[in-house]
Design a protein around this motif. Sequence first.
Motif, PDB file in Angstrom:
ATOM      1  N   THR A  11       0.849  -1.194   0.000  1.00 42.34           N
ATOM      2  CA  THR A  11       0.000   0.000   0.000  1.00 42.34           C
ATOM      3  C   THR A  11       0.882   1.241   0.000  1.00 42.34           C
ATOM      4  O   THR A  11       0.629   2.196  -0.713  1.00 42.34           O
ATOM      5  CB  THR A  11      -0.947   0.025   1.217  1.00 42.34           C
ATOM      6  OG1 THR A  11      -0.162  -0.005   2.420  1.00 42.34           O
ATOM      7  CG2 THR A  11      -1.904  -1.159   1.182  1.00 42.34           C
ATOM      8  N   HIS A  12       1.904   1.213   0.845  1.00 46.41           N
ATOM      9  CA  HIS A  12       2.911   2.271   0.875  1.00 46.41           C
ATOM     10  C   HIS A  12       4.121   1.713   1.603  1.00 46.41           C
ATOM     11  O   HIS A  12       4.106   0.557   2.049  1.00 46.41           O
ATOM     12  CB  HIS A  12       2.368   3.560   1.489  1.00 46.41           C
ATOM     13  CG  HIS A  12       1.890   3.459   2.904  1.00 46.41           C
ATOM     14  ND1 HIS A  12       0.899   2.602   3.309  1.00 46.41           N
ATOM     15  CD2 HIS A  12       2.269   4.131   4.029  1.00 46.41           C
ATOM     16  CE1 HIS A  12       0.684   2.740   4.610  1.00 46.41           C
ATOM     17  NE2 HIS A  12       1.520   3.658   5.070  1.00 46.41           N
ATOM     18  N   LEU A  13       5.179   2.492   1.729  1.00 48.15           N
ATOM     19  CA  LEU A  13       6.458   1.931   2.153  1.00 48.15           C
ATOM     20  C   LEU A  13       6.870   2.355   3.564  1.00 48.15           C
ATOM     21  O   LEU A  13       8.049   2.237   3.925  1.00 48.15           O
ATOM     22  CB  LEU A  13       7.544   2.289   1.118  1.00 48.15           C
ATOM     23  CG  LEU A  13       7.213   1.780  -0.299  1.00 48.15           C
ATOM     24  CD1 LEU A  13       8.261   2.270  -1.308  1.00 48.15           C
ATOM     25  CD2 LEU A  13       7.121   0.255  -0.346  1.00 48.15           C
ATOM     26  N   HIS A  14       5.922   2.825   4.375  1.00 46.00           N
ATOM     27  CA  HIS A  14       6.227   3.027   5.795  1.00 46.00           C
ATOM     28  C   HIS A  14       6.601   1.669   6.382  1.00 46.00           C
ATOM     29  O   HIS A  14       6.074   0.629   5.973  1.00 46.00           O
ATOM     30  CB  HIS A  14       5.024   3.634   6.522  1.00 46.00           C
ATOM     31  CG  HIS A  14       4.743   5.068   6.113  1.00 46.00           C
ATOM     32  ND1 HIS A  14       3.551   5.699   6.375  1.00 46.00           N
ATOM     33  CD2 HIS A  14       5.521   5.966   5.454  1.00 46.00           C
ATOM     34  CE1 HIS A  14       3.601   6.952   5.913  1.00 46.00           C
ATOM     35  NE2 HIS A  14       4.780   7.130   5.337  1.00 46.00           N
ATOM     36  N   PHE A  15       7.515   1.698   7.382  1.00 46.59           N
ATOM     37  CA  PHE A  15       8.145   0.456   7.861  1.00 46.59           C
ATOM     38  C   PHE A  15       7.142  -0.599   8.312  1.00 46.59           C
ATOM     39  O   PHE A  15       7.418  -1.793   8.193  1.00 46.59           O
ATOM     40  CB  PHE A  15       9.113   0.773   9.012  1.00 46.59           C
ATOM     41  CG  PHE A  15       8.446   1.353  10.228  1.00 46.59           C
ATOM     42  CD1 PHE A  15       7.823   0.541  11.169  1.00 46.59           C
ATOM     43  CD2 PHE A  15       8.407   2.731  10.440  1.00 46.59           C
ATOM     44  CE1 PHE A  15       7.185   1.076  12.284  1.00 46.59           C
ATOM     45  CE2 PHE A  15       7.768   3.273  11.558  1.00 46.59           C
ATOM     46  CZ  PHE A  15       7.163   2.441  12.477  1.00 46.59           C
ATOM     47  N   ASP A  16       5.981  -0.190   8.816  1.00 43.86           N
ATOM     48  CA  ASP A  16       5.037  -1.165   9.368  1.00 43.86           C
ATOM     49  C   ASP A  16       4.194  -1.837   8.285  1.00 43.86           C
ATOM     50  O   ASP A  16       3.337  -2.661   8.582  1.00 43.86           O
ATOM     51  CB  ASP A  16       4.128  -0.504  10.428  1.00 43.86           C
ATOM     52  CG  ASP A  16       3.490   0.788   9.941  1.00 43.86           C
ATOM     53  OD1 ASP A  16       4.130   1.526   9.171  1.00 43.86           O
ATOM     54  OD2 ASP A  16       2.329   1.058  10.334  1.00 43.86           O
ATOM     55  N   HIS A  17       4.457  -1.502   7.030  1.00 34.88           N
ATOM     56  CA  HIS A  17       3.711  -2.097   5.911  1.00 34.88           C
ATOM     57  C   HIS A  17       4.587  -2.926   4.975  1.00 34.88           C
ATOM     58  O   HIS A  17       4.086  -3.790   4.269  1.00 34.88           O
ATOM     59  CB  HIS A  17       2.989  -1.000   5.113  1.00 34.88           C
ATOM     60  CG  HIS A  17       1.933  -0.313   5.914  1.00 34.88           C
ATOM     61  ND1 HIS A  17       0.599  -0.630   5.831  1.00 34.88           N
ATOM     62  CD2 HIS A  17       2.023   0.648   6.869  1.00 34.88           C
ATOM     63  CE1 HIS A  17      -0.090   0.111   6.702  1.00 34.88           C
ATOM     64  NE2 HIS A  17       0.754   0.900   7.336  1.00 34.88           N
ATOM     65  N   CYS A  18       5.905  -2.633   4.950  1.00 29.70           N
ATOM     66  CA  CYS A  18       6.751  -3.308   3.950  1.00 29.70           C
ATOM     67  C   CYS A  18       8.024  -3.910   4.535  1.00 29.70           C
ATOM     68  O   CYS A  18       8.883  -4.364   3.788  1.00 29.70           O
ATOM     69  CB  CYS A  18       7.116  -2.336   2.824  1.00 29.70           C
ATOM     70  SG  CYS A  18       8.335  -1.107   3.319  1.00 29.70           S
TER      71      CYS A  18
ATOM     72  N   GLY B   7      -2.911  11.654   0.554  1.00 32.87           N
ATOM     73  CA  GLY B   7      -3.310  12.204   1.850  1.00 32.87           C
ATOM     74  C   GLY B   7      -2.402  11.737   2.966  1.00 32.87           C
ATOM     75  O   GLY B   7      -1.577  12.491   3.462  1.00 32.87           O
ATOM     76  N   HIS B   8      -2.524  10.461   3.363  1.00 36.50           N
ATOM     77  CA  HIS B   8      -1.637   9.927   4.401  1.00 36.50           C
ATOM     78  C   HIS B   8      -0.193  10.031   3.936  1.00 36.50           C
ATOM     79  O   HIS B   8       0.696  10.445   4.673  1.00 36.50           O
ATOM     80  CB  HIS B   8      -2.027   8.477   4.686  1.00 36.50           C
ATOM     81  CG  HIS B   8      -1.086   7.770   5.620  1.00 36.50           C
ATOM     82  ND1 HIS B   8      -0.962   8.115   6.937  1.00 36.50           N
ATOM     83  CD2 HIS B   8      -0.214   6.752   5.404  1.00 36.50           C
ATOM     84  CE1 HIS B   8      -0.052   7.336   7.512  1.00 36.50           C
ATOM     85  NE2 HIS B   8       0.425   6.506   6.606  1.00 36.50           N
ATOM     86  N   THR B   9       0.010   9.653   2.700  1.00 35.04           N
ATOM     87  CA  THR B   9       1.319   9.707   2.044  1.00 35.04           C
ATOM     88  C   THR B   9       1.026   9.769   0.543  1.00 35.04           C
ATOM     89  O   THR B   9      -0.025   9.292   0.109  1.00 35.04           O
ATOM     90  CB  THR B   9       2.157   8.453   2.415  1.00 35.04           C
ATOM     91  OG1 THR B   9       3.468   8.562   1.878  1.00 35.04           O
ATOM     92  CG2 THR B   9       1.516   7.173   1.905  1.00 35.04           C
TER      93      THR B   9
ATOM     94  N   GLY C  35      -5.913   0.288   4.027  1.00 36.69           N
ATOM     95  CA  GLY C  35      -4.576   0.753   4.401  1.00 36.69           C
ATOM     96  C   GLY C  35      -4.650   1.902   5.387  1.00 36.69           C
ATOM     97  O   GLY C  35      -5.533   1.951   6.254  1.00 36.69           O
ATOM     98  N   ASP C  36      -3.751   2.854   5.270  1.00 41.23           N
ATOM     99  CA  ASP C  36      -3.757   3.979   6.194  1.00 41.23           C
ATOM    100  C   ASP C  36      -4.671   5.113   5.713  1.00 41.23           C
ATOM    101  O   ASP C  36      -4.668   6.195   6.283  1.00 41.23           O
ATOM    102  CB  ASP C  36      -2.326   4.480   6.434  1.00 41.23           C
ATOM    103  CG  ASP C  36      -1.593   3.575   7.428  1.00 41.23           C
ATOM    104  OD1 ASP C  36      -2.252   2.725   8.052  1.00 41.23           O
ATOM    105  OD2 ASP C  36      -0.366   3.716   7.574  1.00 41.23           O
ATOM    106  N   VAL C  37      -5.467   4.870   4.671  1.00 36.87           N
ATOM    107  CA  VAL C  37      -6.531   5.833   4.338  1.00 36.87           C
ATOM    108  C   VAL C  37      -7.581   5.770   5.457  1.00 36.87           C
ATOM    109  O   VAL C  37      -8.027   6.805   5.961  1.00 36.87           O
ATOM    110  CB  VAL C  37      -7.183   5.516   2.973  1.00 36.87           C
ATOM    111  CG1 VAL C  37      -8.306   6.501   2.671  1.00 36.87           C
ATOM    112  CG2 VAL C  37      -6.140   5.544   1.860  1.00 36.87           C
TER     113      VAL C  37
HETATM  114 ZN   LIG Z   1       1.561   4.716   6.904  1.00 41.78          ZN
END
Ligand SMILES: [Zn+2]
Length: 275
Positions: free
Chosen positions: A101-108, A185-187, A206-208
């Motif tokens: 979804t995106h590359l923040h550490f808690d997702h990838c 928005g979030h990223t 995701g973080d939406v």
């Molecule tokens: Zn995030």
Amino acid sequence: MKIETIDTGYFYADGGAMFGAIPKTAWSRRYPSNETNGCVLSMRSLLIITDTGKIILVDNGAGDKHLKQLSYYNFFDLADLGEELRKRGIEPEEVTDVILTHLHFDHCGYSTQINKETGKLTPSFPNATHWVSRKQWENFLHPNALEKDSYFLENMQAVADRSLLQLIDTDTHLCPDVELRIFDGHTPGQIVPYIYSPDYTYVFAGDVIPLVASVSPEWISAYDTFPVTSYNEKIRLLDEACHKGQALIYCHDAYTKCSTVKKVNNFYTKEKILL
Ligand SMILES: [Zn+2]
């Protein structure tokens, strides 16, 4: 088609950060916290097995490479996603696609791991196409000041080096049953996968919309870098979800995995709890 959520572990996030401008007197009625305002968040991954034999993962948690650096988050009950797949009869080599979804550490974070023999970073899913939006990839390589601490090059470099990265510029179908849509928005350039199964269209929000408590458009996390955009993007996602009866999967909600949503007198709320 088969879909299943897999929780890769949990961590504590500050409730104030998760709910931004919303006062604790309001958010504490929707989400529990401990004596220091810590809210337990899940790092939820989604496994999709399509009728055509694709084995798809959405997000993969924090992995274990940066846990010391990130000790502030007090991670607990971490699962090894590769082992979780093996328990289900799937080898990591068989995964065909990884949607990030995106590359923040808690997702990838589990995208790469340190090979025990060579000591080198290697992709955890060596045969998978890794789907990321080009906007997010650019932001990962050249992060803004507010997001830079959420990104670790080591999580993705080996994936890019092996040419396993598939960057998308616009909404795209990965296969007929899985569509990747882009939300800001979030990223910048977050991917929201839409999974068209016979019973429901599942939306991995995701973080939406990370928690069922976040379905109110103005309940925006302080981590969101463009909050006004987040507000508009949430309404875009929610209006369609209400209208079409889509099921939202909440990636960080430790208590509610998935629900349909409804709009009553201009307020969005959960409708039916699923999964
Ligand atoms: Zn995030």
